[in-house]
Design an enzyme around this catalytic site. Structure first.
Site, PDB file in Angstrom:
ATOM      1  N   LYS A 103     -13.008   8.537 -65.451  1.00 56.81           N
ATOM      2  CA  LYS A 103     -13.780   9.843 -66.672  1.00 56.81           C
ATOM      3  C   LYS A 103     -13.748   9.340 -67.916  1.00 56.81           C
ATOM      4  CE  LYS A 103     -12.062  13.874 -65.108  1.00 56.81           C
ATOM      5  NZ  LYS A 103     -10.890  12.905 -64.129  1.00 56.81           N
TER       6      LYS A 103
ATOM      7  N   ARG B 259      -0.711  16.516 -60.027  1.00 58.89           N
ATOM      8  CA  ARG B 259      -2.141  16.761 -60.045  1.00 58.89           C
ATOM      9  C   ARG B 259      -3.628  16.824 -59.187  1.00 58.89           C
ATOM     10  NH1 ARG B 259      -2.267  13.039 -64.906  1.00 58.89           N
ATOM     11  NH2 ARG B 259      -3.797  13.329 -65.532  1.00 58.89           N
TER      12      ARG B 259
ATOM     13  N   ARG C 219       2.282   8.772 -71.729  1.00 55.57           N
ATOM     14  CA  ARG C 219       2.079  10.103 -71.459  1.00 55.57           C
ATOM     15  C   ARG C 219       2.806  10.968 -71.056  1.00 55.57           C
ATOM     16  NH1 ARG C 219      -4.386  11.114 -69.173  1.00 55.57           N
ATOM     17  NH2 ARG C 219      -3.247  12.924 -68.278  1.00 55.57           N
TER      18      ARG C 219
ATOM     19  N   ARG D 147     -12.434  22.337 -65.223  1.00 57.52           N
ATOM     20  CA  ARG D 147     -11.740  22.431 -63.462  1.00 57.52           C
ATOM     21  C   ARG D 147     -11.194  23.722 -62.633  1.00 57.52           C
ATOM     22  NH1 ARG D 147      -8.431  18.420 -66.916  1.00 57.52           N
ATOM     23  NH2 ARG D 147      -7.307  16.846 -64.805  1.00 57.52           N
TER      24      ARG D 147
ATOM     25  N   ARG E 141      -1.853   1.639 -64.908  1.00 56.81           N
ATOM     26  CA  ARG E 141      -1.428   2.055 -66.532  1.00 56.81           C
ATOM     27  C   ARG E 141      -0.611   2.430 -66.919  1.00 56.81           C
ATOM     28  NH1 ARG E 141      -5.487   8.020 -66.802  1.00 56.81           N
ATOM     29  NH2 ARG E 141      -3.588   9.145 -66.786  1.00 56.81           N
TER      30      ARG E 141
HETATM   31  P1  AMP Z   1      -6.371  14.572 -68.039  1.00 66.18           P
HETATM   32  O1  AMP Z   1      -6.264  14.046 -69.458  1.00 66.18           O
HETATM   33  O2  AMP Z   1      -8.171  15.184 -67.828  1.00 66.18           O
HETATM   34  O3  AMP Z   1      -5.564  15.416 -66.709  1.00 66.18           O
HETATM   35  O4  AMP Z   1      -6.280  16.904 -68.596  1.00 66.18           O
HETATM   36  C1  AMP Z   1      -4.417  16.199 -68.804  1.00 66.18           C
HETATM   37  C2  AMP Z   1      -3.519  17.546 -68.428  1.00 66.18           C
HETATM   38  O5  AMP Z   1      -4.766  18.894 -69.636  1.00 66.18           O
HETATM   39  C3  AMP Z   1      -4.188  17.745 -67.052  1.00 66.18           C
HETATM   40  O6  AMP Z   1      -3.499  17.769 -66.064  1.00 66.18           O
HETATM   41  C4  AMP Z   1      -3.694  20.080 -67.042  1.00 66.18           C
HETATM   42  O7  AMP Z   1      -2.927  20.329 -67.529  1.00 66.18           O
HETATM   43  C5  AMP Z   1      -4.928  20.019 -68.666  1.00 66.18           C
HETATM   44  N1  AMP Z   1      -6.176  20.068 -68.978  1.00 66.18           N
HETATM   45  C6  AMP Z   1      -7.211  19.258 -68.820  1.00 66.18           C
HETATM   46  N2  AMP Z   1      -8.116  19.571 -69.029  1.00 66.18           N
HETATM   47  C7  AMP Z   1      -7.881  21.487 -68.701  1.00 66.18           C
HETATM   48  C8  AMP Z   1      -8.973  22.698 -67.994  1.00 66.18           C
HETATM   49  N3  AMP Z   1     -10.422  22.335 -68.226  1.00 66.18           N
HETATM   50  N4  AMP Z   1      -8.921  23.357 -67.764  1.00 66.18           N
HETATM   51  C9  AMP Z   1      -6.877  23.541 -67.469  1.00 66.18           C
HETATM   52  N5  AMP Z   1      -6.137  22.432 -67.713  1.00 66.18           N
HETATM   53  C10 AMP Z   1      -6.680  21.661 -68.501  1.00 66.18           C
END
Ligand code: AMP
Length: 203
Positions: A13, A146, A135, A88, A127
């Protein structure tokens, strides 16, 4: 143009959102990046969400909804935005619909990147191996959590958008360039499956 990119972690994404940002002059909004910036700063929100991110769980809906409502009002979103990581949950998707309606905006497309879990885990391993900045949630165990969180809480938004006739699926296992081409076809209205225009001169 306002777009949602939907898909599990490591589906691509972020990479695709960056390309769309350049091509269409619309703003990528990555909620994960915003949250990680707060964690890095160590501010109140950062301290609150750090354990949640580290555990691979979802940050509460009210926090995320408020964050997005403010973010899409900023000047750099005036031509549109690409949501990467939001919504999400179904509650987030419903709140997004409400806020867009109130602001007189609408979604143009919801693009789902479809990638098998085994491929996602392989991508994560690559990665980890290639990244210089690690990260804290990029390890295989948290990542699997996740993916479970995605299946449980995020996947239900797929039928939500499908029922509205907005969902477009793209095979996210293809090359980055092929995926970009597919998305561009969808956004330019030439994707197969899109309803043909009715009317006009001479058909
Ligand atoms: P990402 O970089 O999009 O994979 O997000 C990393 C982490 O941020 C996720 O595993 C969640 O803990 C948190 N996170 C990001 N976006 C959301 C969202 N829309 N709702 C809830 N948690 C989020």
């Amino acid at each position: 143009m306002n777009i949602i990119l939907l898909g599990p972690p490591a589906a691509g994404k972020g990479t695709q959102a960056e390309r769309l940002e350049k091509k269409y002059g619309i703003k990528q909004i990555s909620t994960g990046e915003i949250l990680r910036a707060h964690v890095a700063k160590g501010d109140a929100l950062g301290q609150k969400v750090k354990p949640i991110l580290d555990a691979g769980k979802l940050v509460p809906d009210d926090v995320m909804i408020e964050m997005i409502a403010k973010r899409i009002d900023e000047a750099d979103c005036k031509n549109g935005f690409i949501l990467d990581g939001f919504p999400r949950t179904v509650a987030q998707a419903e709140a997004l619909d409400d806020m867009l309606a109130k602001k007189g905006k609408r979604l143009d497309a919801v693009v789902q990147l479809v990638v098998d879990n085994d491929v996602l885990i392989d991508r994560l391993k690559t990665r980890i191996a290639e990244s210089t900045e690690q990260r804290s949630d990029d390890n295989v165990e948290t990542f699997k959590g996740r993916l479970v969180e995605y299946e449980k809480k995020t996947a239900p938004i797929i039928p939500y958008y499908d029922a509205k006739g907005m969902l477009k699926r793209v095979d996210g296992e293809k090359s980055i360039d092929e995926v970009t081409d597919e998305i561009n076809k969808i956004l330019s209205g030439s994707a197969p499956g899109k309803a043909p225009k009715v009317g006009g001169l001479g058909g």
